[in-house]
Design a protein around this motif. Sequence first.
Motif, PDB file in Angstrom:
ATOM      1  N   ARG A 122       7.881  -1.926  10.414  1.00  0.00           N
ATOM      2  CA  ARG A 122       8.825  -2.816   9.740  1.00  0.00           C
ATOM      3  C   ARG A 122       9.720  -2.065   8.755  1.00  0.00           C
ATOM      4  O   ARG A 122      10.920  -2.327   8.658  1.00  0.00           O
ATOM      5  CB  ARG A 122       8.071  -3.937   9.018  1.00  0.00           C
TER       6      ARG A 122
ATOM      7  N   SER B  26      13.766  -1.777   9.147  1.00  0.00           N
ATOM      8  CA  SER B  26      14.673  -2.283   8.111  1.00  0.00           C
ATOM      9  C   SER B  26      15.573  -1.181   7.578  1.00  0.00           C
ATOM     10  O   SER B  26      16.756  -1.410   7.288  1.00  0.00           O
ATOM     11  CB  SER B  26      13.865  -2.925   6.968  1.00  0.00           C
TER      12      SER B  26
ATOM     13  N   ARG C 143      19.619  -1.112   7.543  1.00  0.00           N
ATOM     14  CA  ARG C 143      20.414  -0.844   6.328  1.00  0.00           C
ATOM     15  C   ARG C 143      21.505   0.187   6.629  1.00  0.00           C
ATOM     16  O   ARG C 143      22.638   0.060   6.163  1.00  0.00           O
ATOM     17  CB  ARG C 143      19.522  -0.331   5.195  1.00  0.00           C
TER      18      ARG C 143
ATOM     19  N   ALA D  62      12.388  -7.000  11.170  1.00  0.00           N
ATOM     20  CA  ALA D  62      13.283  -6.650  10.069  1.00  0.00           C
ATOM     21  C   ALA D  62      13.110  -7.541   8.860  1.00  0.00           C
ATOM     22  O   ALA D  62      12.741  -8.718   8.973  1.00  0.00           O
ATOM     23  CB  ALA D  62      14.728  -6.733  10.553  1.00  0.00           C
ATOM     24  N   ASP D  63      13.383  -6.976   7.692  1.00  0.00           N
ATOM     25  CA  ASP D  63      13.557  -7.777   6.482  1.00  0.00           C
ATOM     26  C   ASP D  63      14.719  -8.726   6.760  1.00  0.00           C
ATOM     27  O   ASP D  63      15.824  -8.286   7.095  1.00  0.00           O
ATOM     28  CB  ASP D  63      13.889  -6.831   5.325  1.00  0.00           C
TER      29      ASP D  63
ATOM     30  N   VAL E 227      18.084  -7.916   5.190  1.00  0.00           N
ATOM     31  CA  VAL E 227      18.724  -6.722   5.745  1.00  0.00           C
ATOM     32  C   VAL E 227      19.322  -7.033   7.121  1.00  0.00           C
ATOM     33  O   VAL E 227      20.461  -6.653   7.418  1.00  0.00           O
ATOM     34  CB  VAL E 227      17.705  -5.563   5.844  1.00  0.00           C
ATOM     35  N   TYR E 228      18.557  -7.735   7.946  1.00  0.00           N
ATOM     36  CA  TYR E 228      19.049  -8.129   9.271  1.00  0.00           C
ATOM     37  C   TYR E 228      20.316  -8.975   9.132  1.00  0.00           C
ATOM     38  O   TYR E 228      21.309  -8.753   9.825  1.00  0.00           O
ATOM     39  CB  TYR E 228      17.955  -8.916   9.995  1.00  0.00           C
TER      40      TYR E 228
END
Length: 363
Positions: free
Chosen positions: A184, A188, A192, A302-303, A306-307
């Motif tokens: 993960r 992420s 970014r 993903a966070d 962020v996604y």
Amino acid sequence: MIRGFLPEDDPARAFAPGSALSALDEIGRDLPSLLEDEGFRAYARALNIPEWPEWPEDRASRQRLPELRLYYVRVGFLASAYINQVSQPRATTLPANLARPLAHACALLGRPPILSYDGYALYNWKRFDPSGPIALGNIDTLQNFVHLYDEHWFILVHVEIEAIAAAILDAIGRSARAIADRDREATSAILRDIAAAVWKQVAVLRRIPEKMDAALYHRTFRPYIRFFENVVYEGVDERPMNFRGETGAQSSIMPALVAFMKIPHRQSMLTDHLKEIRRFMPAGHQRFIGEVEALPSPRDLADPAVYNDVLEAMAAFRETHYKWAQEYINRWVEDPRGTGGTPYMAWLKQLIDETRAHMLPVP
């Protein structure tokens, strides 16, 4: 792809001095002035365009590829200039002395016989300082339709955007391992990097008005990149043919991002068009997009914030494109079709809305 979708090496600037092909460089330099004369088409019909030389061991070897691309640029500009000369009614026949060389070069490149985004932008630049960045201020065009710097700027903005895309492609290339490992944090971090690059592209696209006059674009150089409609390629095919003109939709950046982010655009004439327009991309770019489509989705790893930032950056890029389409085209012309032959305003809006609709809920 260390340079994104730009060529691995800077494009060839000119053919060898004194070679048969060098005549194309002189014609290319003179083209903006030639197009000011209503007799341009008669001049063009009389041109003796040198044939692309064949090497039996390799018809389009890597060593010759930069020159083949330059040949395509020079002849592609000539063909579009002939069909779409601004001061004259559109022509419906491309004479054999232009049609045959263009069709042959494009066949070697595996693409339709019309100047597209690759020839107008990807292969059409040089650096002033070869050790400097591929960025505005250090780049210029190799070929233009008009003398106005506005056209240079229009092309060069796209070249810098393509250069920035190298970071996007690098990140996508790193994603397979991170997603396979269910990592993960790494996923992420990759997203970014992608978001940062797309926001840089948005900033560059927003610079269009700095050196491009909205009152000039639609009536000076935009007509030259228009689609071909019912055009006979003399000596190639006597049946009238249609080909999409140069358009930013032929860039492979957004299709690659859509494929990576797994954005489910609603099936429509738009999605059919987006699939069909891949024919006008270089073959290697088409393969890359197909490979990205086969990658697993980063969405569930993903966070969410962020996604969503990647999606918002993509939507902002499309919104900027929409804004410039309205400012530079839609308010000036009656034809709702873009240079690629599509109802661009409605379709851009659909892409923006569906991109944002794909966002994840943020806790």
